[in-house]
Write a protein that holds these residues in place. Structure first.
Motif, PDB file in Angstrom:
ATOM      1  N   GLU A 164      37.706  38.166  37.487  1.00  0.00           N
ATOM      2  CA  GLU A 164      36.725  37.263  38.102  1.00  0.00           C
ATOM      3  C   GLU A 164      36.794  35.880  37.464  1.00  0.00           C
ATOM      4  O   GLU A 164      36.758  34.855  38.165  1.00  0.00           O
TER       5      GLU A 164
ATOM      6  N   LEU B 297      51.075  41.042  47.088  1.00  0.00           N
ATOM      7  CA  LEU B 297      49.751  41.160  46.477  1.00  0.00           C
ATOM      8  C   LEU B 297      49.855  41.795  45.094  1.00  0.00           C
ATOM      9  O   LEU B 297      49.201  41.355  44.140  1.00  0.00           O
TER      10      LEU B 297
ATOM     11  N   ILE C 237      41.509  48.106  44.871  1.00  0.00           N
ATOM     12  CA  ILE C 237      40.292  48.712  44.340  1.00  0.00           C
ATOM     13  C   ILE C 237      40.646  49.874  43.408  1.00  0.00           C
ATOM     14  O   ILE C 237      41.814  50.192  43.223  1.00  0.00           O
TER      15      ILE C 237
ATOM     16  N   ILE D  64      33.831  45.724  49.006  1.00  0.00           N
ATOM     17  CA  ILE D  64      34.761  44.878  49.751  1.00  0.00           C
ATOM     18  C   ILE D  64      34.889  45.431  51.165  1.00  0.00           C
ATOM     19  O   ILE D  64      35.282  46.582  51.358  1.00  0.00           O
TER      20      ILE D  64
ATOM     21  N   ASP E 130      40.855  36.840  43.549  1.00  0.00           N
ATOM     22  CA  ASP E 130      39.873  37.229  44.564  1.00  0.00           C
ATOM     23  C   ASP E 130      40.225  38.498  45.329  1.00  0.00           C
ATOM     24  O   ASP E 130      39.576  38.816  46.335  1.00  0.00           O
ATOM     25  N   ALA E 131      41.229  39.233  44.862  1.00  0.00           N
ATOM     26  CA  ALA E 131      41.641  40.449  45.571  1.00  0.00           C
ATOM     27  C   ALA E 131      41.223  41.712  44.827  1.00  0.00           C
ATOM     28  O   ALA E 131      41.870  42.754  44.939  1.00  0.00           O
ATOM     29  N   SER E 132      40.144  41.628  44.068  1.00  0.00           N
ATOM     30  CA  SER E 132      39.625  42.793  43.348  1.00  0.00           C
ATOM     31  C   SER E 132      38.103  42.747  43.392  1.00  0.00           C
ATOM     32  O   SER E 132      37.508  41.680  43.571  1.00  0.00           O
TER      33      SER E 132
ATOM     34  N   THR F  20      44.641  43.576  51.750  1.00  0.00           N
ATOM     35  CA  THR F  20      44.101  42.295  51.286  1.00  0.00           C
ATOM     36  C   THR F  20      43.480  42.367  49.893  1.00  0.00           C
ATOM     37  O   THR F  20      43.341  41.342  49.234  1.00  0.00           O
ATOM     38  N   SER F  21      43.094  43.561  49.456  1.00  0.00           N
ATOM     39  CA  SER F  21      42.443  43.704  48.153  1.00  0.00           C
ATOM     40  C   SER F  21      42.847  45.019  47.503  1.00  0.00           C
ATOM     41  O   SER F  21      43.259  45.966  48.185  1.00  0.00           O
TER      42      SER F  21
END
Length: 238
Positions: A44, A90, A131, A68, A49-51, A128-129
């Motif tokens: 952070e 990514l 986790i 998310i 911004d992908a977590s 996109t993310s």
């Protein structure tokens, strides 16, 4: 007034124990939680911004993580070249973001250690993310990438030909920024062996069977897979 808790599907370790509350996710704590929380705060702080974001601990002693929006696959599958490219890029961004993290100590990066498609959030069919950082720990790029390649390509799936897997592996590794396929395959077989041992230890015969099948396939097709490698290749660091 308490907000409604909605059980989230997916995951294996915490199956049936992860819930959504509003725009947050509540998850059980584990022995790696303190490290994971510090790591998520690091991500952070550098604006990765992908977590998800770590938001604290609730009254039930569960970690609070930002939710998310998107879709999370429940199982492995056959992903298109475009999806593989986006995923690999990514992962590369994630690895690059961790290489200066003090939590890595003397290691190359912080590994996610479970970069399965099932730990990615998809929007419009594209990842996109990332986790589920429960297994995050210091390690090497090639080890983390090898496990990701195994699962994103579903290596060992008899319905996918060796020739297609060879081609897709080149697509995936090229998008990441390496063609060290020989080293990646070596790391992949090590990871498959570790999972077999873990399956025996946890008395999970399905895990053992799956990992053994993948290991046998990888070894039998090893020469075909590494034939795509450029002997002079490296991972190009940014």
């Amino acid at each position: 007034m308490h907000q409604q808790e909605i059980l989230l599907t997916g995951g294996k370790t915490n199956l049936g124990r992860i819930v959504r509350v509003g725009d947050t996710v509540r998850r059980p704590l584990n022995i790696n939680s303190t490290f994971v929380h510090k790591f998520l705060q690091y991500l952070e702080n550098i604006n990765f911004d992908a977590s998800p974001r770590f938001l604290g601990i609730d009254e039930q002693k569960r970690e609070i993580i930002s939710y998310i929006e998107g879709d999370v696959p429940l199982n492995l599958g056959y992903y298109s070249d475009e999806q593989l490219i986006v995923a690999a890029k990514l992962i590369r961004c994630f690895h690059d973001a961790t290489q200066r993290c003090s939590l890595a100590n003397s290691k190359e990066i912080i590994c996610h250690n479970d970069l399965s498609p099932c730990n990615f959030v998809f929007i419009d069919d594209m990842p996109t993310s990332i986790i589920d950082f429960d297994m995050a720990a210091p390690g090497t790029r090639i080890f983390d990438l090898a496990y990701a390649a195994w699962l994103w390509l579903d290596i060992g799936n008899e319905e996918i030909s060796a020739e297609d897997q060879k081609r897709r592996l080149v697509v995936f590794t090229k998008a990441y920024g390496t063609s060290e396929i020989n080293l990646l395959i070596e790391a992949m077989t090590k990871r498959q062996t570790i999972l077999i041992e873990e399956g025996h230890r946890r008395q999970k015969p399905c895990m053992v069977k799956w990992a053994k099948s993948a290991l046998q396939w990888t070894k039998s097709e090893f020469s075909h897979l590494i034939s795509t490698a450029n002997s002079q290749s490296t991972i190009h660091h940014s």
